[in-house]
Design a protein around this motif. Sequence first.
Motif, short mmCIF file in Angstrom:
data_model
loop_
_atom_site.label_atom_id
_atom_site.label_comp_id
_atom_site.label_asym_id
_atom_site.label_seq_id
_atom_site.Cartn_x
_atom_site.Cartn_y
_atom_site.Cartn_z
N PRO A 1 0.42 -1.38 0.11
CA PRO A 1 -0.29 -0.08 0.15
C PRO A 1 1.08 1.56 0.20
N LYS A 2 1.76 0.89 0.90
CA LYS A 2 2.69 2.48 0.56
C LYS A 2 3.87 2.41 -0.60
N ASN A 3 3.96 1.43 -1.75
CA ASN A 3 5.39 1.35 -2.50
C ASN A 3 6.38 1.64 -1.30
N LEU A 4 6.54 0.77 -0.93
CA LEU A 4 7.85 0.94 -0.05
C LEU A 4 8.81 -0.21 -0.80
N LYS A 5 9.93 0.72 -0.89
CA LYS A 5 11.29 0.58 -2.05
C LYS A 5 12.00 -0.54 -0.94
N PHE A 6 12.32 -1.88 -1.61
CA PHE A 6 12.89 -2.74 -0.87
C PHE A 6 14.74 -2.44 -1.31
N GLN A 7 15.22 -1.98 0.18
CA GLN A 7 17.67 -2.50 -0.54
C GLN A 7 17.34 -3.52 0.34
N PRO A 8 18.53 -5.21 -0.40
CA PRO A 8 18.12 -5.71 0.35
C PRO A 8 20.36 -5.15 0.31
N LEU A 9 20.15 -5.91 1.37
CA LEU A 9 21.90 -5.72 1.98
C LEU A 9 22.17 -6.72 2.97
N GLU A 10 23.75 -7.31 3.19
CA GLU A 10 24.89 -7.92 3.85
C GLU A 10 23.66 -7.33 4.96
N ALA A 11 23.77 -8.42 5.75
CA ALA A 11 23.03 -8.55 7.01
C ALA A 11 23.90 -7.38 7.95
N ALA A 12 25.08 -7.79 8.19
CA ALA A 12 26.70 -7.00 8.48
C ALA A 12 25.63 -5.59 8.84
N GLN A 13 25.52 -5.66 7.70
CA GLN A 13 25.31 -3.63 7.22
C GLN A 13 23.89 -2.88 7.35
N LEU A 14 23.34 -3.95 7.78
CA LEU A 14 22.12 -2.78 8.57
C LEU A 14 21.84 -2.05 8.86
N PRO A 15 22.45 -1.75 9.95
CA PRO A 15 22.74 -1.20 11.47
C PRO A 15 23.53 0.29 10.57
N ARG A 16 24.22 0.21 10.19
CA ARG A 16 24.97 1.41 8.76
C ARG A 16 24.24 1.90 8.52
N ALA B 1 14.13 3.12 7.06
CA ALA B 1 14.43 2.06 8.02
C ALA B 1 14.53 1.03 7.42
N ALA B 2 14.89 0.04 8.49
CA ALA B 2 15.82 -0.79 8.35
C ALA B 2 15.24 -1.48 8.72
N VAL B 3 15.11 -3.43 8.51
CA VAL B 3 15.12 -4.59 9.56
C VAL B 3 16.40 -4.96 9.88
N ILE B 4 16.73 -5.61 10.85
CA ILE B 4 18.21 -6.06 11.37
C ILE B 4 18.32 -7.33 12.49
N ASN B 5 18.79 -8.04 11.89
CA ASN B 5 19.19 -9.09 12.77
C ASN B 5 18.98 -8.74 13.85
N GLY B 6 18.81 -9.29 14.70
CA GLY B 6 19.08 -9.07 16.81
C GLY B 6 20.15 -9.09 16.83
N ALA C 1 25.52 -2.71 17.18
CA ALA C 1 25.66 -1.54 16.60
C ALA C 1 24.74 -0.80 18.15
N GLY C 2 24.91 -1.52 19.11
CA GLY C 2 24.21 -0.14 20.73
C GLY C 2 22.45 -0.08 20.44
N LEU C 3 21.89 -1.13 19.44
CA LEU C 3 20.72 -0.89 19.50
C LEU C 3 19.71 -1.80 21.03
N LYS C 4 18.40 -1.48 21.19
CA LYS C 4 18.10 -2.68 22.15
C LYS C 4 17.46 -2.63 21.87
N PRO C 5 16.56 -3.54 21.30
CA PRO C 5 15.18 -4.43 20.61
C PRO C 5 14.19 -3.75 21.03
N ALA C 6 14.30 -3.93 22.19
CA ALA C 6 13.14 -3.91 22.87
C ALA C 6 12.55 -2.45 23.60
N GLU C 7 13.47 -1.63 23.37
CA GLU C 7 13.25 -0.33 23.13
C GLU C 7 13.20 0.34 22.28
N ASN C 8 13.80 0.19 21.48
CA ASN C 8 14.34 1.16 19.70
C ASN C 8 13.40 0.15 18.44
#
Length: 286
Positions: free
Chosen positions: A184-199, A206-211, A217-224
């Motif tokens: 519905p939002k015509n999202l554009k997907f940008q596939p990247l190597e998983a290790a590069q996603l936080p950067r 937005a980025a879908v990042i492995n835990g 990368a200092g992100l807190k999944p439960a909070e961020n």
Amino acid sequence: MRKLFGIASAITALALTLTACGSAEPAGTTGAAAGQASASEVLKVGASPVPHAEILKFVKDNLAAKEGLNLEIVEFTDYVQPNVQLDDGQLGANFFQHKPYLDDFNASKGTKLSFVQPVHLEPLGLYSKKITDVAALAENATVAVPNDATNLGRALKLLADNGLVTLKDGVGTTATERDVATNPKNLKFQPLEAAQLPRSLEDVDAAVINGNYAIEAGLKPAENALVLEKAEGNPYVNGLVAAAGNEQDPRVVKLAKLLAGPEVKQFIEQTYQGAVIAASDAAVSS
């Protein structure tokens, strides 16, 4: 002269006897090479730095000695080399992946690696530095996703579970962008190597990042995380992997037992505060 000849003959016979005795096992061959490694031999385990190597270090520092287990931890920052080096014998086990990824790797690379013991789940999350609510994701927004087959499908399912897209029926864990039924939002997907996603968060909406990479990368999944994968019925539990046929290596058996034990569960709960979930707390689908 005859006496000297007799001595020389005796020496030659003795040398031949020793050579024959030694020929049963060529130089450099050990019991480990024959698949008979003893529990006291070093077990080299490949692992992602966070949280896998941290969990292994806890085992090594606090639990391994009591079991007579000698661990060497080898860290990797990618998802390919730990399996390549396990397959060619440079490692005795690895700990970085979930079973869907392993199954896909075996199928695509022709390897024979075996999932030995589930240990923990790292919930996949959607993160952004530009918005704080998933509903605010704009039309034509760019969303970075993992580029490996199973984690791409997992990322798309996360988006589908939260109403951002729908997927074709029956696509399962191997969904790709071609399996998006509605967007519905015509999202554009940008596939990247998983290790590069936080950067990538600096450059995408937005980025879908492995835990593991989120934590590193200092992100807190439960909070961020804008949205976070559910633990119940989740097939993406990470576990200990060995080469097929080596599942009963006494060192692998001991490590599997320790990783499934209450001490490791308590370490995971206290250290990661919900960012990593012990396998016993995740109602894992088979």
